[in-house]
Scaffold this motif. Structure first.
Motif, mmCIF file in Angstrom:
data_model
loop_
_atom_site.group_PDB
_atom_site.id
_atom_site.type_symbol
_atom_site.label_atom_id
_atom_site.label_comp_id
_atom_site.label_asym_id
_atom_site.label_seq_id
_atom_site.Cartn_x
_atom_site.Cartn_y
_atom_site.Cartn_z
ATOM 1 N N TRP A 29 45.553 34.230 38.695
ATOM 2 C CA TRP A 29 45.432 35.463 39.408
ATOM 3 C C TRP A 29 44.986 35.470 40.689
ATOM 4 O O TRP A 29 45.562 36.188 41.589
ATOM 5 C CB TRP A 29 44.239 36.076 38.362
ATOM 6 C CG TRP A 29 43.983 37.475 38.875
ATOM 7 C CD1 TRP A 29 42.820 37.688 39.899
ATOM 8 C CD2 TRP A 29 44.111 38.822 38.406
ATOM 9 N NE1 TRP A 29 42.918 39.147 40.219
ATOM 10 C CE2 TRP A 29 43.664 39.803 39.061
ATOM 11 C CE3 TRP A 29 44.944 39.177 37.502
ATOM 12 C CZ2 TRP A 29 43.624 41.211 38.845
ATOM 13 C CZ3 TRP A 29 45.283 40.453 37.172
ATOM 14 C CH2 TRP A 29 44.818 41.544 37.696
ATOM 15 N N THR A 33 47.242 37.109 43.599
ATOM 16 C CA THR A 33 46.624 38.270 44.133
ATOM 17 C C THR A 33 45.680 38.144 45.534
ATOM 18 O O THR A 33 45.410 38.928 46.317
ATOM 19 C CB THR A 33 45.646 39.288 43.227
ATOM 20 O OG1 THR A 33 44.542 38.563 43.015
ATOM 21 C CG2 THR A 33 46.439 39.742 42.181
ATOM 22 N N PRO A 37 39.681 37.619 39.763
ATOM 23 C CA PRO A 37 39.897 38.574 39.174
ATOM 24 C C PRO A 37 38.585 39.365 38.575
ATOM 25 O O PRO A 37 37.470 38.894 39.084
ATOM 26 C CB PRO A 37 40.358 37.994 37.713
ATOM 27 C CG PRO A 37 39.643 36.359 37.802
ATOM 28 C CD PRO A 37 39.780 36.175 39.387
ATOM 29 N N PRO A 41 35.592 44.313 34.072
ATOM 30 C CA PRO A 41 36.916 45.511 34.324
ATOM 31 C C PRO A 41 36.268 46.633 33.964
ATOM 32 O O PRO A 41 36.957 47.813 34.266
ATOM 33 C CB PRO A 41 37.750 45.112 33.207
ATOM 34 C CG PRO A 41 37.723 43.512 33.119
ATOM 35 C CD PRO A 41 36.267 43.139 33.013
ATOM 36 N N VAL A 46 35.760 48.999 39.868
ATOM 37 C CA VAL A 46 37.047 48.346 39.708
ATOM 38 C C VAL A 46 38.320 49.211 39.502
ATOM 39 O O VAL A 46 38.255 50.396 38.862
ATOM 40 C CB VAL A 46 37.025 47.484 38.489
ATOM 41 C CG1 VAL A 46 38.312 46.442 38.245
ATOM 42 C CG2 VAL A 46 35.861 46.534 38.580
ATOM 43 N N GLU A 47 39.334 49.013 40.292
ATOM 44 C CA GLU A 47 40.482 49.778 40.463
ATOM 45 C C GLU A 47 40.855 49.850 38.811
ATOM 46 O O GLU A 47 41.052 48.895 38.305
ATOM 47 C CB GLU A 47 41.635 49.470 41.421
ATOM 48 C CG GLU A 47 41.031 49.572 42.848
ATOM 49 C CD GLU A 47 40.991 51.014 43.136
ATOM 50 O OE1 GLU A 47 41.762 51.829 42.870
ATOM 51 O OE2 GLU A 47 40.190 51.255 43.978
ATOM 52 N N HIS A 49 44.140 50.184 37.663
ATOM 53 C CA HIS A 49 45.238 49.254 37.450
ATOM 54 C C HIS A 49 44.948 47.818 37.244
ATOM 55 O O HIS A 49 45.264 47.027 36.720
ATOM 56 C CB HIS A 49 46.346 49.524 38.213
ATOM 57 C CG HIS A 49 46.005 49.238 40.068
ATOM 58 N ND1 HIS A 49 45.380 49.982 40.550
ATOM 59 C CD2 HIS A 49 46.475 48.128 40.567
ATOM 60 C CE1 HIS A 49 45.008 49.683 41.863
ATOM 61 N NE2 HIS A 49 45.668 48.288 41.797
ATOM 62 N N GLU A 50 44.078 47.343 38.342
ATOM 63 C CA GLU A 50 43.672 46.304 37.989
ATOM 64 C C GLU A 50 42.994 45.791 36.926
ATOM 65 O O GLU A 50 43.057 44.551 36.327
ATOM 66 C CB GLU A 50 42.460 45.912 39.283
ATOM 67 C CG GLU A 50 42.226 44.339 39.366
ATOM 68 C CD GLU A 50 41.447 44.115 40.637
ATOM 69 O OE1 GLU A 50 41.251 42.669 41.184
ATOM 70 O OE2 GLU A 50 40.783 45.134 41.279
ATOM 71 N N TRP A 54 44.342 42.953 34.147
ATOM 72 C CA TRP A 54 43.418 41.950 33.666
ATOM 73 C C TRP A 54 43.101 41.845 32.422
ATOM 74 O O TRP A 54 43.225 41.067 31.531
ATOM 75 C CB TRP A 54 42.121 41.823 34.553
ATOM 76 C CG TRP A 54 41.198 40.642 34.096
ATOM 77 C CD1 TRP A 54 40.059 40.584 33.363
ATOM 78 C CD2 TRP A 54 41.565 39.175 34.378
ATOM 79 N NE1 TRP A 54 39.581 39.544 33.210
ATOM 80 C CE2 TRP A 54 40.523 38.674 33.838
ATOM 81 C CE3 TRP A 54 42.613 38.748 34.820
ATOM 82 C CZ2 TRP A 54 40.492 37.285 33.695
ATOM 83 C CZ3 TRP A 54 42.378 37.184 34.937
ATOM 84 C CH2 TRP A 54 41.471 36.566 34.394
#
Length: 92
Positions: A29, A33, A37, A41, A46-47, A49-50, A54
Protein backbone atom coordinates in the motif's frame (compact mmCIF):
# COMPACT_ATOMS: atom_id res chain seq x y z
CA UNK A 1 -0.92 -35.97 17.32
CA UNK A 2 -4.22 -34.99 18.84
CA UNK A 3 -6.69 -32.16 19.03
CA UNK A 4 -4.31 -29.92 20.99
CA UNK A 5 -1.58 -30.34 18.39
CA UNK A 6 -4.03 -29.50 15.64
CA UNK A 7 -5.20 -26.37 17.47
CA UNK A 8 -1.61 -25.20 17.81
CA UNK A 9 -0.74 -26.00 14.19
CA UNK A 10 -3.93 -24.69 12.64
CA UNK A 11 -4.41 -21.59 14.74
CA UNK A 12 -0.72 -20.73 15.00
CA UNK A 13 -0.20 -21.04 11.27
CA UNK A 14 -3.26 -18.93 10.49
CA UNK A 15 -2.20 -16.19 12.92
CA UNK A 16 1.36 -16.04 11.57
CA UNK A 17 0.09 -16.02 7.98
CA UNK A 18 -2.36 -13.22 8.80
CA UNK A 19 0.37 -11.09 10.36
CA UNK A 20 2.73 -11.70 7.45
CA UNK A 21 -0.01 -10.89 4.92
CA UNK A 22 -0.91 -7.67 6.72
CA UNK A 23 2.75 -6.58 6.79
CA UNK A 24 3.13 -7.37 3.09
CA UNK A 25 -0.10 -5.57 2.29
CA UNK A 26 0.93 -2.50 4.30
CA UNK A 27 4.26 -2.36 2.47
CA UNK A 28 2.52 -2.72 -0.89
CA UNK A 29 0.00 0.00 0.00
CA UNK A 30 2.81 2.40 0.95
CA UNK A 31 4.67 1.64 -2.28
CA UNK A 32 1.55 2.10 -4.42
CA UNK A 33 0.08 5.20 -2.76
CA UNK A 34 3.06 6.86 -1.08
CA UNK A 35 1.21 6.95 2.24
CA UNK A 36 0.39 4.60 5.06
CA UNK A 37 -2.88 2.66 4.89
CA UNK A 38 -5.72 3.94 7.04
CA UNK A 39 -5.31 2.81 10.65
CA UNK A 40 -9.05 3.14 11.25
CA UNK A 41 -11.06 2.93 8.02
CA UNK A 42 -14.29 3.56 9.96
CA UNK A 43 -13.17 7.06 10.96
CA UNK A 44 -15.24 9.73 9.15
CA UNK A 45 -12.13 11.71 8.15
CA UNK A 46 -10.81 8.81 6.04
CA UNK A 47 -11.89 9.15 2.42
CA UNK A 48 -14.58 6.57 1.69
CA UNK A 49 -12.85 5.17 -1.41
CA UNK A 50 -9.61 4.68 0.52
CA UNK A 51 -11.47 3.02 3.41
CA UNK A 52 -13.38 0.66 1.11
CA UNK A 53 -10.30 -0.25 -0.93
CA UNK A 54 -8.28 -0.99 2.22
CA UNK A 55 -11.10 -3.06 3.71
CA UNK A 56 -11.54 -5.12 0.53
CA UNK A 57 -7.83 -5.67 -0.06
CA UNK A 58 -6.92 -6.46 3.52
CA UNK A 59 -9.90 -8.75 4.01
CA UNK A 60 -9.19 -10.72 0.85
CA UNK A 61 -5.42 -10.96 1.21
CA UNK A 62 -5.44 -11.84 4.91
CA UNK A 63 -8.32 -14.29 4.46
CA UNK A 64 -6.58 -16.13 1.63
CA UNK A 65 -3.27 -16.24 3.53
CA UNK A 66 -4.96 -17.71 6.60
CA UNK A 67 -6.84 -20.26 4.51
CA UNK A 68 -3.65 -21.36 2.74
CA UNK A 69 -1.80 -21.70 6.04
CA UNK A 70 -4.60 -23.78 7.54
CA UNK A 71 -4.69 -26.02 4.47
CA UNK A 72 -0.93 -26.59 4.70
CA UNK A 73 -1.21 -27.36 8.41
CA UNK A 74 -4.03 -29.85 7.71
CA UNK A 75 -1.97 -31.46 4.94
CA UNK A 76 1.00 -31.80 7.31
CA UNK A 77 -1.27 -33.24 10.01
CA UNK A 78 -2.79 -35.76 7.60
CA UNK A 79 0.64 -36.81 6.28
CA UNK A 80 1.88 -37.26 9.86
CA UNK A 81 -1.12 -39.14 11.25
CA UNK A 82 -2.83 -40.72 8.26
CA UNK A 83 -6.11 -38.89 8.92
CA UNK A 84 -7.50 -35.39 8.85
CA UNK A 85 -7.42 -33.16 11.93
CA UNK A 86 -10.30 -33.34 14.41
CA UNK A 87 -13.49 -31.62 13.22
CA UNK A 88 -12.30 -31.46 9.61
CA UNK A 89 -14.70 -33.52 7.51
CA UNK A 90 -13.77 -35.28 4.31
CA UNK A 91 -14.89 -33.52 1.14
CA UNK A 92 -17.67 -35.48 -0.53
Amino acid sequence: MGATTWKILGTGGAVVAGIAARNLLTTGWKAATGSAPPTNPEHPDVEWHEAVLWAVLSGAVIGVARMLATRKAAEYYRNSTGHLPPDMAEVQ
